[in-house]
Design a protein around this motif. Structure first.
Motif, PDB file in Angstrom:
ATOM      1  N   MET B   1     -39.600  13.160  42.599  1.00 40.75           N
ATOM      2  CA  MET B   1     -38.150  13.162  42.801  1.00 40.75           C
ATOM      3  C   MET B   1     -37.718  11.854  43.445  1.00 40.75           C
ATOM      4  SD  MET B   1     -35.921  15.885  44.926  1.00 40.75           S
ATOM      5  CE  MET B   1     -36.846  15.565  46.419  1.00 40.75           C
ATOM      6  N   SER B   2     -36.722  11.242  42.931  1.00 47.12           N
ATOM      7  CA  SER B   2     -36.327   9.968  43.511  1.00 47.12           C
ATOM      8  C   SER B   2     -35.273  10.164  44.595  1.00 47.12           C
ATOM      9  CB  SER B   2     -35.828   9.023  42.431  1.00 47.12           C
ATOM     10  OG  SER B   2     -34.515   9.344  42.080  1.00 47.12           O
ATOM     11  N   GLU B   3     -35.001   9.099  45.263  1.00 47.84           N
ATOM     12  CA  GLU B   3     -34.287   9.104  46.542  1.00 47.84           C
ATOM     13  C   GLU B   3     -32.949   9.848  46.573  1.00 47.84           C
ATOM     14  OE1 GLU B   3     -33.380   7.822  50.502  1.00 47.84           O
ATOM     15  OE2 GLU B   3     -35.123   8.416  49.371  1.00 47.84           O
ATOM     16  N   HIS B   4     -32.159   9.719  45.514  1.00 46.31           N
ATOM     17  CA  HIS B   4     -30.814  10.265  45.646  1.00 46.31           C
ATOM     18  C   HIS B   4     -30.522  11.416  44.693  1.00 46.31           C
ATOM     19  CE1 HIS B   4     -29.732   7.316  48.570  1.00 46.31           C
ATOM     20  NE2 HIS B   4     -30.188   6.367  47.791  1.00 46.31           N
ATOM     21  N   ARG B  43     -34.175  21.590  58.797  1.00 44.11           N
ATOM     22  CA  ARG B  43     -34.569  20.363  59.469  1.00 44.11           C
ATOM     23  C   ARG B  43     -34.975  19.275  58.495  1.00 44.11           C
ATOM     24  NH1 ARG B  43     -38.827  23.829  61.616  1.00 44.11           N
ATOM     25  NH2 ARG B  43     -40.590  23.551  60.234  1.00 44.11           N
ATOM     26  N   ASP B  44     -35.021  19.587  57.220  1.00 44.49           N
ATOM     27  CA  ASP B  44     -35.321  18.527  56.268  1.00 44.49           C
ATOM     28  C   ASP B  44     -34.081  17.666  56.068  1.00 44.49           C
ATOM     29  OD1 ASP B  44     -37.523  18.017  53.751  1.00 44.49           O
ATOM     30  OD2 ASP B  44     -35.522  17.137  53.597  1.00 44.49           O
ATOM     31  N   PRO B  45     -34.219  16.374  56.338  1.00 37.36           N
ATOM     32  CA  PRO B  45     -33.043  15.514  56.258  1.00 37.36           C
ATOM     33  C   PRO B  45     -32.446  15.428  54.851  1.00 37.36           C
ATOM     34  CG  PRO B  45     -35.035  14.221  56.602  1.00 37.36           C
ATOM     35  CD  PRO B  45     -35.417  15.654  56.761  1.00 37.36           C
TER      36      PRO B  45
END
Lengths: 126, 126
Positions: B1-4, B43-45
């Motif tokens: 999975m990529s960043e955004h 808590r996962d950002p």
DNA sequence: CAGCGTACTGCACCAAAGGACAATAGCCGG
DNA sequence: CCGGCTATTGTCCTTTGGTGCAGTACGCTG
């Protein structure tokens, strides 16, 4: 690293982690400089050349959030990527509020971190 | 999975079930991230990037309904699909009232679940 | 020139994730 | 009612990624 190039600063008192990140960045062709504390970073005369700061929240002395606030109050233009070893949603939220570009919990997914760094070094200043 | 990219969050303390759902979603070409508890999800950002949350009602600690209420009180826009191992019409009703998009009892019919997920990720925000 | 300190690299261990397959339960046809 | 089939779930194994450790090379200082 040559004299006037930008670099990625890694500010973390966890030596093993710093080295891992440094290794990762080097493998991706990026210059990085490691600092063991916020104070050490500030003391370094080259620190305005940091295009991106990877910053642990928990540091001896000044915390990562403190440093981030200080830099932004001084009009520093580097992008900040926060990292923490523990679960701290409230810090995450605060970090976002003071304008940090990304936030990771350790263990840090190298791929995503690299993506984030690429994004911020290519992005216009905040 | 990529960043955004957006992803589907699976929040369930039953590891085997989470894996099954994760597998199902992957086979359908969707990114998914598994969390063993509501707290782990919070808590996962990256959790604001969840476009859809598949949520077990019975969790150690905060229940699925609690999480759902919390998210909606915070203005979170992700759609929620509830799942439970037991027959609990009263929970089903409450779930509907706080705006969850679908409700399944285990064993979850994969086809219907996929349909529901497709519907909500393509739908406008609630 | 020798000793020391710092930084880099390779290696190995641990944990989490993914994939393949086996077992079970519900369903349909005969 | 019985047998077979399919869908779901449980389990094992492999792979990958992250971190700690240790050895090595380089530069600096006395």
């Amino acid at each position: 690293m040559s004299e006037h190039e930008m670099y990625v600063a890694v500010v973390d008192d966890d030596d093993s982690f710093s080295r891992a990140i440094s290794r990762l960045l080097r493998a991706a062709g990026m210059d990085s400089v490691v600092f063991a504390s916020a104070e050490a970073f500030l003391r370094d005369p080259t620190h305005p050349r940091a295009s991106c700061i990877i910053l642990d929240i928990h540091l001896g002395g000044m915390s990562g959030l403190d440093l981030c606030r200080l830099l932004s109050s001084e009009g520093h233009v580097a992008h900040v990527i926060m990292v923490t070893a523990h679960d701290e949603p409230e810090f995450c939220q605060e970090a976002r509020q003071i304008g940090c570009a990304a936030y990771f919990r350790k263990p840090v997914p190298g791929k995503l971190l690299l993506e984030a760094v690429h994004n911020v070094v290519n992005a216009p200043n905040p």
